[in-house]
Motif scaffolding. Structure first.
Motif, PDB file in Angstrom:
ATOM      1  N   ILE A 140      -1.394   1.621 -10.911  1.00 30.06           N
ATOM      2  CA  ILE A 140      -1.202   1.578  -9.565  1.00 30.06           C
ATOM      3  C   ILE A 140       0.009   0.487  -9.578  1.00 30.06           C
ATOM      4  N   ASN A 141       1.121   0.661  -9.049  1.00 29.63           N
ATOM      5  CA  ASN A 141       2.114  -0.088  -8.805  1.00 29.63           C
ATOM      6  C   ASN A 141       3.206  -0.108  -7.865  1.00 29.63           C
ATOM      7  N   SER A 142       3.906  -1.010  -7.319  1.00 31.94           N
ATOM      8  CA  SER A 142       4.914  -0.683  -6.289  1.00 31.94           C
ATOM      9  C   SER A 142       6.294  -1.161  -6.761  1.00 31.94           C
ATOM     10  N   LEU A 143       6.377  -1.628  -8.142  1.00 32.45           N
ATOM     11  CA  LEU A 143       7.585  -2.338  -8.608  1.00 32.45           C
ATOM     12  C   LEU A 143       8.198  -1.337  -9.547  1.00 32.45           C
ATOM     13  N   TYR A 144       9.605  -1.144  -9.267  1.00 29.59           N
ATOM     14  CA  TYR A 144      10.484  -0.366 -10.222  1.00 29.59           C
ATOM     15  C   TYR A 144      11.839  -1.153 -10.424  1.00 29.59           C
ATOM     16  N   MET A 145      12.034  -1.416 -11.518  1.00 30.12           N
ATOM     17  CA  MET A 145      13.264  -2.155 -12.076  1.00 30.12           C
ATOM     18  C   MET A 145      14.440  -1.303 -12.178  1.00 30.12           C
ATOM     19  N   ASN A 146      14.296   0.068 -12.254  1.00 23.37           N
ATOM     20  CA  ASN A 146      15.434   1.128 -12.360  1.00 23.37           C
ATOM     21  C   ASN A 146      15.578   1.659 -11.047  1.00 23.37           C
ATOM     22  N   PRO A 147      16.589   1.482 -10.571  1.00 22.72           N
ATOM     23  CA  PRO A 147      17.005   2.040  -9.052  1.00 22.72           C
ATOM     24  C   PRO A 147      16.817   3.526  -8.968  1.00 22.72           C
ATOM     25  N   GLU A 148      17.247   4.185  -9.857  1.00 18.81           N
ATOM     26  CA  GLU A 148      16.944   5.639 -10.047  1.00 18.81           C
ATOM     27  C   GLU A 148      15.391   6.001  -9.868  1.00 18.81           C
ATOM     28  N   ASP A 149      14.597   5.211 -10.446  1.00 14.74           N
ATOM     29  CA  ASP A 149      13.048   5.701 -10.464  1.00 14.74           C
ATOM     30  C   ASP A 149      12.749   5.339  -9.185  1.00 14.74           C
ATOM     31  N   LEU A 150      13.078   4.048  -8.529  1.00 14.34           N
ATOM     32  CA  LEU A 150      12.638   3.722  -7.367  1.00 14.34           C
ATOM     33  C   LEU A 150      13.150   4.870  -5.991  1.00 14.34           C
ATOM     34  N   GLU A 151      14.444   5.144  -6.307  1.00 14.33           N
ATOM     35  CA  GLU A 151      14.840   6.289  -5.324  1.00 14.33           C
ATOM     36  C   GLU A 151      13.991   7.457  -5.382  1.00 14.33           C
ATOM     37  N   ARG A 152      13.800   8.028  -6.632  1.00 12.34           N
ATOM     38  CA  ARG A 152      12.942   9.234  -6.833  1.00 12.34           C
ATOM     39  C   ARG A 152      11.707   8.949  -6.237  1.00 12.34           C
ATOM     40  N   VAL A 185      10.928   7.140  -3.654  1.00 14.38           N
ATOM     41  CA  VAL A 185      11.009   7.069  -2.043  1.00 14.38           C
ATOM     42  C   VAL A 185      11.138   8.361  -1.673  1.00 14.38           C
ATOM     43  N   GLU A 186      12.239   9.300  -2.396  1.00 15.73           N
ATOM     44  CA  GLU A 186      12.489  10.565  -1.857  1.00 15.73           C
ATOM     45  C   GLU A 186      11.217  11.534  -1.926  1.00 15.73           C
ATOM     46  N   GLU A 187      10.367  11.248  -2.967  1.00 23.01           N
ATOM     47  CA  GLU A 187       9.094  11.950  -3.052  1.00 23.01           C
ATOM     48  C   GLU A 187       8.101  11.628  -1.851  1.00 23.01           C
ATOM     49  N   ARG A 188       8.181  10.505  -1.359  1.00 20.51           N
ATOM     50  CA  ARG A 188       7.403  10.195  -0.394  1.00 20.51           C
ATOM     51  C   ARG A 188       7.860  10.743   0.762  1.00 20.51           C
ATOM     52  N   LEU A 245       0.872  -1.364  -0.038  1.00 26.77           N
ATOM     53  CA  LEU A 245       0.138   0.039   0.001  1.00 26.77           C
ATOM     54  C   LEU A 245       0.762   1.253   0.133  1.00 26.77           C
ATOM     55  N   VAL A 246       2.104   1.176   0.728  1.00 27.91           N
ATOM     56  CA  VAL A 246       2.799   2.401   1.042  1.00 27.91           C
ATOM     57  C   VAL A 246       3.642   2.509  -0.357  1.00 27.91           C
ATOM     58  N   GLY A 247       4.048   1.419  -0.978  1.00 28.64           N
ATOM     59  CA  GLY A 247       4.921   1.735  -2.328  1.00 28.64           C
ATOM     60  C   GLY A 247       3.858   1.920  -3.326  1.00 28.64           C
ATOM     61  N   SER A 248       2.533   1.725  -3.188  1.00 29.40           N
ATOM     62  CA  SER A 248       1.836   2.197  -4.266  1.00 29.40           C
ATOM     63  C   SER A 248       1.043   3.641  -3.975  1.00 29.40           C
ATOM     64  N   ASP A 249       1.565   4.206  -2.968  1.00 26.74           N
ATOM     65  CA  ASP A 249       1.006   5.457  -2.445  1.00 26.74           C
ATOM     66  C   ASP A 249      -0.597   5.560  -2.460  1.00 26.74           C
ATOM     67  N   LEU A 250      -1.209   4.475  -1.714  1.00 23.29           N
ATOM     68  CA  LEU A 250      -2.515   4.341  -1.456  1.00 23.29           C
ATOM     69  C   LEU A 250      -2.978   4.522  -0.099  1.00 23.29           C
ATOM     70  N   PRO A 251      -4.049   5.412  -0.023  1.00 22.46           N
ATOM     71  CA  PRO A 251      -4.557   5.650   1.310  1.00 22.46           C
ATOM     72  C   PRO A 251      -5.517   4.213   1.715  1.00 22.46           C
ATOM     73  N   ALA A 252      -5.418   4.128   3.186  1.00 22.82           N
ATOM     74  CA  ALA A 252      -6.170   3.129   3.845  1.00 22.82           C
ATOM     75  C   ALA A 252      -6.165   3.360   5.329  1.00 22.82           C
TER      76      ALA A 252
END
Lengths: 356, 178
Positions: A208-220, A222-225, A92-99
């Motif tokens: 809606i997704n929580s999978l990022y194969m590119n580390p830079e995309d995932l880092e971005r 997470v940083e935004e979060r 849920l967190v990785g998908s930026d979903l409210p719950a």
């Protein structure tokens, strides 16, 4: 609106329905099953859905699905069931979903017991799921707050696109008090333009997704979060104080324990000990600044918990260890009496040389 | 100084311990007072020990626990044995004397004995011994007005179950007049 006498668990359910929650997914476990029971009765009447899932894991993933569609969804459980949900919470967190996830805590570890506990503090505030993440954690202390903080939890979840934990305990869940459901004013909410709703081809489809194969995309992402987390820390801290102005010893307690401390502080005051109480309402973000400010005038802190001592570390961090931080707690489902806490305060007062 | 009454009701599961507490709590709420109702929970519904703590106060209530009650209602022997020693000095005990074949040895508390479960079965009011004790408590303590309490007690009963209104009314009266 007139007050009604209700169990804490029922107040959560009614408040969720009032907040527009249309999907409740649960699996029964003491001491929170009244939430499911109430939802089963009420949800069909308001056009919502109450579903008893095949497991806690299924329930949290159903929440993920419902929330993806932009509707308000909730699940509830008690400690062992809450552990089962942890993977879904991280998704849920990785998908930026409210719950909204309710934990009416009971004793642990393992199946533990069924009596009240606060031993899931670390789990809720530090590591409910894997990965770089935080959750907003709200700790109700009255049946009224079971209702108002449930409404607040839904709003916070939508505003910050994050799961919110309502961290209650078996005592507040089972007890009845008068509650007024009109007491809270809902907050202004952002549009859910990210939801995977039907739109008749009027826009680009949402994913809606929580999978990022590119580390830079995932880092971005997470940083935004974490930018959002900093905003939550700056704007959403909630706490309450009782007789802290001139207090030498400040109790720090939440949930049922805060109420026991409230009475203990009164008892200690009657014996000439200047005791006070700060009650964190948000456990994350923790009221660090408020505790640090109290450390300017207080001589010591006492963290009181239904655990072997968890929040006590956050109190030490909050005051930068500038003052001694003592601990008193019972665990396994045992609730201390106010007199037990008052006795601890007396002992501390003697050690600190505060008694005449 | 706030006026606070700490009540502990204890017995077997199925004796209406929690219901009796709820009736008192509801009345207190309708009188504009602060109130907490805290049950023991667990296997009680299957005949184990059940108790509930009710605090009624004109001020905000901190701890909902009642380690030392002002008023104890003991509906069976284990409850009497367990809680009678903890009643506050100057407090009161209400005992279902058809269930508890014992007297309080304490001189500093006021004990009231009413054979509630026997009266209930004699009058065909099975399961309403709890309400009989409440009726007696109302007369002895004057905690709430009798008519207001009766109205409150039966207000939640749906029309389809009007026999319950009659039963509760009768039970409360029997206890009050005992």
């Amino acid at each position: 609106m007139a007050k009604v006498l209700m169990k804490g668990n029922e107040a959560i359910a009614e408040a969720a329905i009032n907040a527009g929650c249309l999907y409740y997914f649960g699996y029964p476990i003491t001491p929170q099953t009244e939430i499911s029971e109430y939802m089963a009765k009420r949800m069909p009447k308001v056009g919502g859905l109450c579903l008893q899932a095949e497991s806690e894991i299924a329930a949290i993933n159903m929440v993920l699905g419902a929330s993806s569609g932009g509707t308000r969804a909730m699940t509830s459980s008690s400690s062992p069931g809450i552990s089962l949900k942890s993977e879904g919470v991280s998704y849920l967190v990785g998908s930026d979903l409210p719950a909204v996830i309710v934990n009416v805590q009971r004793g642990g570890p393992g199946l533990g017991g069924i009596q009240p506990s606060q031993a899931d503090y670390y789990q809720a505030t530090k590591a409910y799921g894997h990965g770089d993440m935080h959750l907003i954690v709200l700790a109700p202390s009255t049946v009224q707050e079971m209702a108002s903080l449930t409404g607040e939890a839904f709003d916070l979840a939508d505003i910050y696109r994050t799961p919110v934990i309502l961290l209650a305990d078996g005592a507040i869940g089972q007890m009845m008090e008068p509650v007024d459901f009109s007491a809270r004013t809902p907050r202004e909410l952002p549009e859910k333009d990210w939801a995977t709703r039907g739109h008749g081809g009027s826009r680009k489809h949402n994913i809606i997704n929580s999978l990022y194969m590119n580390p830079e995309d995932l880092e971005r992402t997470v940083e935004e979060r974490y930018v959002r987390y900093r905003k939550i820390e700056a704007e959403e801290v909630k706490y309450d104080t009782f007789m802290t102005d001139d207090a030498d010893i400040v109790c720090v307690a939440f949930g049922i324990t805060a109420r026991i401390c409230h009475t203990a502080v009164t008892m200690a005051r009657a014996k000439g000990i200047k005791a006070g109480l700060i009650r964190p309402i948000t456990l994350w973000p923790f009221p660090n600044d408020a505790i640090n400010t109290l450390a300017d005038t207080a001589k010591a802190f006492l963290s009181v918990e239904l655990s072997m001592g968890q929040m006590v570390t956050d109190v030490k961090l909050a005051c930068g260890c500038r003052r001694p931080v003592d601990f008193y707690g019972r665990t396994g489902g045992v609730i201390p009496n106010p007199a037990d806490v008052a006795k601890k305060l007396e002992a501390m007062a003697s050690e600190l040389g505060l008694r005449s | 100084m706030a006026k606070t009454t700490n009540i502990l009701i204890a017995g077997f599961g199925g004796q209406g311990v929690l219901f009796a507490g709820k009736a008192l709590a509801k009345m207190a709420m309708h009188n504009g007072l602060h109130v907490t109702w805290l049950p023991s929970y667990g296997p009680e519904m299957r005949g184990g020990a059940a108790n509930c703590s009710v605090i009624i106060s004109d001020d905000e209530i901190g701890s909902p626990l009642v380690p030392e009650p002002d008023i104890l209602i003991a509906l069976n022997i284990p409850s009497f044995d367990k809680f009678e020693p903890h009643v506050k000095s100057g407090g009161m005990i209400f005992v279902d004397s058809a269930m508890v074949d014992k007297k309080s040895a304490r001189a500093d508390v006021e004990a009231h004995y009413i054979p509630a479960s026997r009266l209930a079965s004699e009058e065909g009011l099975a399961g309403l011994a709890n309400v009989i004790v409440l009726g007696h408590l109302l007369r002895v303590t004057g905690l709430f007005d009798y008519d207001a309490f009766l109205a409150d007690l039966v207000s939640g009963i749906p029309a389809s179950r009007s026999a319950l209104v009659e039963g509760n009314t009768k039970a409360l009266r029997i206890g009050f007049e005992y």
